[in-house]
Design an enzyme around this catalytic site. Sequence first.
Site, mmCIF file in Angstrom:
data_model
loop_
_atom_site.group_PDB
_atom_site.id
_atom_site.type_symbol
_atom_site.label_atom_id
_atom_site.label_comp_id
_atom_site.label_asym_id
_atom_site.label_seq_id
_atom_site.Cartn_x
_atom_site.Cartn_y
_atom_site.Cartn_z
ATOM 1 N N GLU A 88 -9.536 6.696 8.633
ATOM 2 C CA GLU A 88 -9.515 5.282 8.252
ATOM 3 C C GLU A 88 -10.931 4.705 8.201
ATOM 4 O OE1 GLU A 88 -7.026 3.804 7.114
ATOM 5 O OE2 GLU A 88 -5.231 4.779 7.888
ATOM 6 N N ASP A 235 -1.053 13.105 0.800
ATOM 7 C CA ASP A 235 -1.304 12.403 -0.464
ATOM 8 C C ASP A 235 -2.748 12.477 -0.973
ATOM 9 O OD1 ASP A 235 -2.084 10.886 1.710
ATOM 10 O OD2 ASP A 235 -1.019 9.068 1.131
ATOM 11 N N GLU A 329 9.177 1.203 3.210
ATOM 12 C CA GLU A 329 8.258 2.233 3.697
ATOM 13 C C GLU A 329 8.824 3.637 3.464
ATOM 14 O OE1 GLU A 329 4.421 2.430 5.905
ATOM 15 O OE2 GLU A 329 5.344 1.628 4.124
ATOM 16 N N GLU A 347 -0.175 1.009 -3.491
ATOM 17 C CA GLU A 347 -0.108 2.221 -4.323
ATOM 18 C C GLU A 347 0.712 2.012 -5.595
ATOM 19 O OE1 GLU A 347 -1.530 3.403 -0.427
ATOM 20 O OE2 GLU A 347 0.232 2.222 -1.022
#
Length: 793
Positions: A88, A235, A329, A347
């Site tokens: 992150e 991803d 989610e 996204e």
Amino acid sequence: MFDHAYQNYMDHAYPADELMPLTCRGRVRGLEPSRGDVDDALGKFSLTLIDTLDTLVVLNKTVEFEAAVRRVLKDVKLDNDIVVSVFETNIRVLGGLLGGHSMAIMLKKRGERMLWYQDELLHMAKELGHRLLPAFNTSSGLPYPRVNLKHGVGGPESRTGTETDTCTACAGTIILEFAALSRFTGDPVFEVHARRALDFLWEKRQRNSNLVGTTINIHSGEWVRRDSGVGAGIDSYYEYLLKAYVLLGDDLFLQRFNIHYASIMKYISQPPLLLDVHIHKPLLPARTWMDSLLAFFPGLQVLKGDIRPAIETHEMLYQVTKKHNFLPEAFTTDFRVHWAQHPLRPEFAESTYFLYKATGDPYYLEVGRTVLDNLNRYARVPCGFAAMKDVRTGSHEDRMDSFFLAEMFKYLFLLFADTEDLPFDVEDYIFTTEAHLLPLSLSVAPSSAATLGNATSEGEVDDTNFDWTCPNTRLLFPDPAYPRNLRDPIRSAVDKSCPRPLPYREPGMGRAPLRAQDFMANNPEHLELLRRMGVSLIHLKDGRVQLVQHATQAVSAVAAEDGMRFMQEMMELSSQQQKEQLPPRAIQIVSHPYFGRVVLTAGPAQFGTDLSKSSTGVSHPYSGCSELTNGDFVQGRIALLQRGQCMFAEKARHIQRAGAIGGIVIDDNEGSSSDTAPLFQMAGDGRSTDDVHVPILFLFHKEGNILLRALKEYREVEVLLSDKARDRGEPPPSADPLASVPPVSNLARSHNFQPDPSRPLLLAALCFSPSPGPVKTVTGLSCVCPVSVLCLS
């Protein structure tokens, strides 16, 4: 909308990392209750402001950008004694500083703003890069998942360095930021470490499937979680392989991406679905739900140039969005909510932007309008935008993540902007996974990575095996209706539309089409009819099937129309079946020596006796364990049935005609259990079921196996079918509850007790200790458990 979010952060939260929009204050780590791993993104470095820097420039807010840069330089410290996520911090903070630096040098070069700027943001980025480097001190080169900004990794002061596992995306989403940092500064150490981590992941791929798992041991390289998909945990690993080729010009990255992509499309992609599989058994689904992070994948497919599956998956996601206002989610393969949260993830907007760029189809502007309207209608609050705690109820969570400002408004603005609205040409930049802008000119910047022994050379790349450029979309879409033709079947598969009237058929044009109420998934003739209608059938892990129609794959226009009508009939059937969600029922063994202490959770039926309105339930003793050969054996008893080969209502009618007073259907999908699967509700067959009077319940395979194994142990048992378990009885005070358990009979030993799908079986029960006492051995069963109970594996 951006001003509302940004100004409330600056007014009520800055210099805190994030805004809490419901309480109008900043989220400071340590002062608020811990949220677990989510808080690892917070490092007391004004996260939201840094993450938003380049968004300000995209939205033409150059005055605010200059002021924001001055604030960052004056207020932000990167040496805090705090443990943060390497992943992150890299994508949000390091990426934010590099994106801000890219915008600053662009504006300075134009002579418009930032004339005073002397690479201060780049210096901060380099400092942060060095603070992240200790995480890469492993034998594999994979980084530890967390690092202490002040003390690094491993020492007692660092409070980190004991972790053994990291996610694939966590280790594989470093290369863009670290390579950009190396090329901006001329220091190759960052790019070298990022390449080494990618090399190790590539080496550890499953060589037969060419897929990677979700979690890996950073020391041994063993896969900890071996499920593979394109959503959470993996991803951006795939995203960064392709984008590293675009940014750095190294063909090796594209070669690896193309090999992975071919396997994704072979095993994971089941258009429009993207379902996780096992890396060692890629034909075996790993789960029957999808997470919202995979919504980035259509955008990546656009970058790859594979437009058709991008359109199909995006349309599925859009229909789910319209169904729930936001992407949950996680959602199931039949598009129901699995996890109900929605933290305002960007996204889907990202993929919408890329598809509009690729197709020019104004449909995607309408999709963007839907996203905007839903944000304003459901997420906007007086102090910003609040994440959705539950998309079904519309409840809020006191949370506005930094990526909302970094990505959501950037992609939405770019979606609607004309060329003259933009202060620079975005085609000169690539977006990181956090939508930060890195200039493509870095591809020709000097890199000395190869001279430091970075072993990425794998021989000459064979150009014939890979596509090196994106296809010209004008050639792909000569017909403006082409994207619509791909979307329409997906829309009908998600929406619950009314059946269309039966299409007109000329006399002699063949037999009537297959009706939904007659369809059997294991009938070869029906499967062939589906194929001709362009309908594909996907077997899901929980025993259900998913139907998807591609009208363009039908053998004729009439067959395509038949397929459309079949799908709509099937959805109408499903809709009728879902109108009343009945609660679970109970199957309780009440005879000696169990006295009601064995209760199995059972799924209800929408027909037959309503057990919730029965005061006594339905019970009956059994005698014998031999195979049934005629209806006389069923008469007056409860029949045990195996799922499959006919409709549930037909099974009920069959045993009712034979004189049974109830029925239990056992799932034939091996491994299914009420512990892990949602409640299964048996539906009718599309016709009236008023003629069915006997109660019938459903057991998953695990619970059903308990009953089947009991057939080998006991000859007499009484079973209660009811809406809930009744009061447990007590054994006779002097009785040893296990003393009366008979040994396995000769009859049981001499027979194979696998159920005959065409015949019901007699029902028996399992043993359960009805009172405290030592664990005792029961033939054929063993386990370890507290001494007060006898548990069965």
